[in-house]
Design an enzyme around this catalytic site. Structure first.
Site, PDB file in Angstrom:
ATOM      1  N   GLU A   1      -1.944 -13.487 -15.042  1.00  0.00           N
ATOM      2  CA  GLU A   1      -1.335 -13.261 -13.724  1.00  0.00           C
ATOM      3  C   GLU A   1      -0.698 -14.540 -13.218  1.00  0.00           C
ATOM      4  OE1 GLU A   1      -4.481 -10.600 -11.392  1.00  0.00           O
ATOM      5  OE2 GLU A   1      -5.375 -12.149 -12.627  1.00  0.00           O
TER       6      GLU A   1
ATOM      7  N   HIS B   1       0.836  -1.205   0.000  1.00  0.00           N
ATOM      8  CA  HIS B   1       0.000   0.000   0.000  1.00  0.00           C
ATOM      9  C   HIS B   1       0.867   1.249   0.000  1.00  0.00           C
ATOM     10  CE1 HIS B   1      -3.758  -1.988   0.291  1.00  0.00           C
ATOM     11  NE2 HIS B   1      -3.337  -2.731   1.290  1.00  0.00           N
TER      12      HIS B   1
ATOM     13  N   CYS C   1      -1.481  -3.970 -17.454  1.00  0.00           N
ATOM     14  CA  CYS C   1      -2.222  -3.055 -16.578  1.00  0.00           C
ATOM     15  C   CYS C   1      -1.697  -3.083 -15.151  1.00  0.00           C
ATOM     16  CB  CYS C   1      -3.707  -3.373 -16.594  1.00  0.00           C
ATOM     17  SG  CYS C   1      -4.092  -5.004 -15.953  1.00  0.00           S
TER      18      CYS C   1
ATOM     19  N   ASP D   1       0.592  -9.443  -9.712  1.00  0.00           N
ATOM     20  CA  ASP D   1       0.392 -10.839  -9.337  1.00  0.00           C
ATOM     21  C   ASP D   1       1.281 -11.772 -10.151  1.00  0.00           C
ATOM     22  OD1 ASP D   1      -1.294 -11.049  -7.133  1.00  0.00           O
ATOM     23  OD2 ASP D   1      -3.058 -10.568  -8.347  1.00  0.00           O
TER      24      ASP D   1
END
Lengths: 564, 92
Positions: A417, A192, A489, A441
């Protein structure tokens, strides 16, 4: 000039920029006092009441002083918070508890709890203010204990924030005009802390072991590009920081991503709401490469209704009339659990039922979501593509493709992923229309390294040559399956140097946080396809991530020019 | 006992900012002032200088409240405070 020794720490740079500033440590979270704890030994109700009165007065005075130094909205908020801290009614009810034999800490905790509950019951705006009351309460208890108030430290001068790692709640109160840079001892490139730093454009270094020993006020040099952190910086670091302040400003993105020879590389945005989408369109994004649909599901106990979903998707589509919007279907599980969809008791949720896999355990939610997306698409002029997260076999791709067509949508794709999806890209792309690589991922699964684990941060780097080989495998498979488009992305697309490598590997579109658009556009515009391919080969041939990064960066002078 | 009825003029009601302005003004008065919703018994009135009590009152735009005070200067204090409530602080 001080001749003190300087100390160096090596972490992972996750958001570019070089600054020097005094460090402030994020305090430990405040432990709640025991429920109804008795008066501590050696104290009397009178002495505890007096101590409580002094503590509330001190907190109120501190907040008032900060209010006097602030302006505008911040001033109004601080002033109101100061009044709450010194509130007579709150103090009276706490003192009544002290007189019945409760400790000062437990008394103020309980008294404030009652107020917060009352405000919460009023709902709406007042319920939000309940958080302010709890914040004041924590400050008073910290004052009673003689420890720093929890949360982002208060400071009148800008500082470098040092923490173990930041939680989403901490980052919500982070004031980018006060925080110069972020340094954490834990956390990885996808933590985060890293994500918030990039979205605020703050230089950041994560997984810098040893920074836990830094002391408030020490001067710190933070290099968000190389991951270097230096306590008590010398002339070399001062020059670097100065050069960074003198960097050329990046021109705004003109809305047309392209290489130096004019080859188009559409630059899209990752968005999570209608408001986000409008901001991304204003920043020049050529479409949406990743619409995270979790925003209308997270924090809910039950599935949102069809009407709610249509409304939420429509708000995004309307911002991109005539342009592509790639919708990722619900990606619940692992770090995004949903009570009605995922099982939180799984021993290893990252390898559990998440993403597309939830359709097998709780069928119906995905079909209803696709129907809502189709309805929203019908009502707007956006070119809507949908893709499923966590696809690992050609059979899953075919099943999803069938569901999408059944819902009346025309373009179905998969996220790559899971390494198996990259390896089997040809049959998977044979069963659907496009692929989008989620590098966050894909990196964690390729390297078998938990995204949030600071000690494995060096593994968890999208510059890992193995990850880049899987990107290449995906592009080759997609070409063999009939030249199907492959986009990226993940956070990798927002790193301008890595963006060049991805394009060199044959990736057709890049989707990123809107803040990254100007930097990525500028650096892509400085290379032609041959150079991008050459740099991609350099990165593929590197023996580790840091080498790949430095080999490629050395060939891109634009990075230095703009301090990227 | 002096009494004065006032109507909340702030569009958002007696929320944080208007409540802060009012609580500060109430604390500056030479007498203790209480506040209650109209039609509520006087013994349930709250301390007007307590921002938390004011917020907990849940007074919206247009709500009528009763201010009460006793002693020298009470009338003047209520006039002053009523004027604060009857100003739309969000329009400033």
């Amino acid at each position: 000039m001080s001749r003190e020794e300087s100390r160096e720490f090596q972490g992972v740079g996750v958001s570019a920029g070089r600054v020097i500033g005094p460090v402030r440590r994020m305090p430990e979270p405040l432990a709640a006092p025991a429920d109804g704890a008795p008066l501590p030994e050696g104290t009397t109700a009178e002495s505890e009441a007096e101590r409580l009165g002094e503590a509330t007065a001190a907190v109120a005075a501190g907040l008032k002083a900060r209010a006097a130094a602030a302006t505008g909205d911040a001033q109004a908020v601080l002033k109101a918070t100061a009044l709450m801290a010194g509130d007579r009614t709150l103090l009276k009810s706490a003192i009544a508890l002290v007189q019945s034999g409760t400790s000062a800490e437990s008394a103020i905790w309980e008294a404030a709890d009652a107020v917060a509950t009352q405000l919460g019951a009023l709902g709406g705006y007042m319920a939000e203010r309940a958080t302010d009351v709890l914040d004041v309460r924590a400050r008073i208890v910290a004052q009673l204990r003689g420890v720093p108030a929890p949360g982002i430290p208060d400071s009148d001068e800008p500082f470098v924030l040092a923490a173990v790692d930041l939680a989403p709640a901490d980052t919500a109160t982070l004031d980018p005009s006060k925080v110069l840079a972020l340094v954490t001892s834990e956390g990885g490139p996808q933590s985060h802390t890293a994500i918030i730093a990039r979205s605020l454009g703050l230089p950041a270094v994560v997984a810098a072991a040893g920074t836990g020993s830094l002391v408030d006020g020490e001067l710190l040099f933070v290099d968000g590009i190389t991951g270097q952190v230096v306590q008590n910086p010398g002339p070399a670091e001062r020059d670097l920081a100065l050069a960074y302040t003198q960097r050329q400003p990046l021109p705004d993105f003109d809305g047309r991503g392209r290489l130096a020879d004019g080859t188009a590389v559409p630059l899209l945005a990752n968005v999570g709401s209608g408001v986000d989408a409008q901001a991304a369109a204003a920043a020049g994004a050529e479409g949406v490469g990743l619409l995270r649909t979790e925003f209308c599901f997270l924090g809910r106990d039950a599935e949102p209704t069809a009407e709610e979903q249509v409304e939420a998707y429509r708000a995004v589509f309307e911002a991109f009339a005539g342009k592509k919007v790639v919708v990722r279907t619900l990606d619940a599980g692992a770090d995004k659990p949903l009570p009605f969809l995922t099982d939180t008791s799984e021993p290893n949720p990252a390898l559990g039922v998440r993403g597309y896999r939830t359709d097998a355990t709780v069928p119906g939610v995905l079909a209803r979501q696709l129907a809502a997306i189709a309805e929203a698409a019908k009502q707007t002029a956006a070119e809507v593509w949908v893709m499923a997260p966590m696809i690992s076999t050609p059979a899953e791709a075919a099943d999803f493709d069938a569901m999408v067509r059944e819902a009346g949508l025309s373009t179905a794709g998969v996220m790559v992923e899971v390494p198996s999806a990259a390896v089997l890209a040809e049959p998977i792309l044979g069963a659907c229309d496009f692929a989008s690589i989620g590098t966050n991922d894909l990196t964690q699964y390729t390297m078998a390294a938990d995204r949030q684990l600071g000690t494995l941060a060096a593994f968890n780097d999208p510059w890992q040559p193995a990850v880049l080989h899987l990107v290449q495998a995906t592009v080759r498979g997609a070409q063999a399956a009939g030249n199907k488009p492959v986009g990226v992305c993940g956070e990798a697309a927002a790193d301008p140097a890595l963006a060049v490598v991805l394009v060199g590997l044959g990736v057709a579109t890049l989707s990123m946080n809107k803040r990254a658009l100007p930097a990525v556009a500028r650096v892509l515009g400085s290379v032609d396809p041959e150079k991008a391919q050459r740099l991609a080969r350099l990165a593929l041939g590197a023996s580790h991530a840091a080498e790949a990064r430095s080999l490629v960066r050395a060939e891109l002078p634009e990075l230095e020019l703009f301090g990227l | 006992m002096a009494e004065r009825i006032a109507t909340i003029a702030s569009r958002v009601g007696l929320h944080a900012r208007p409540a802060a302005i009012f609580a500060e003004a109430a604390a500056e008065q030479p007498v203790e002032v209480t506040i209650a919703l109209e039609n509520e018994p006087a013994d349930e009135a709250l301390d007007a200088s307590s921002i938390l009590s004011l917020m907990g009152l849940g007074a919206e735009y247009g709500t009528k409240v009763v201010l009460r005070a006793e002693g020298e200067g009470a009338e003047q204090a209520l006039e002053t405070l009523a004027a604060v409530l009857e100003t739309d602080h969000d329009a400033e």
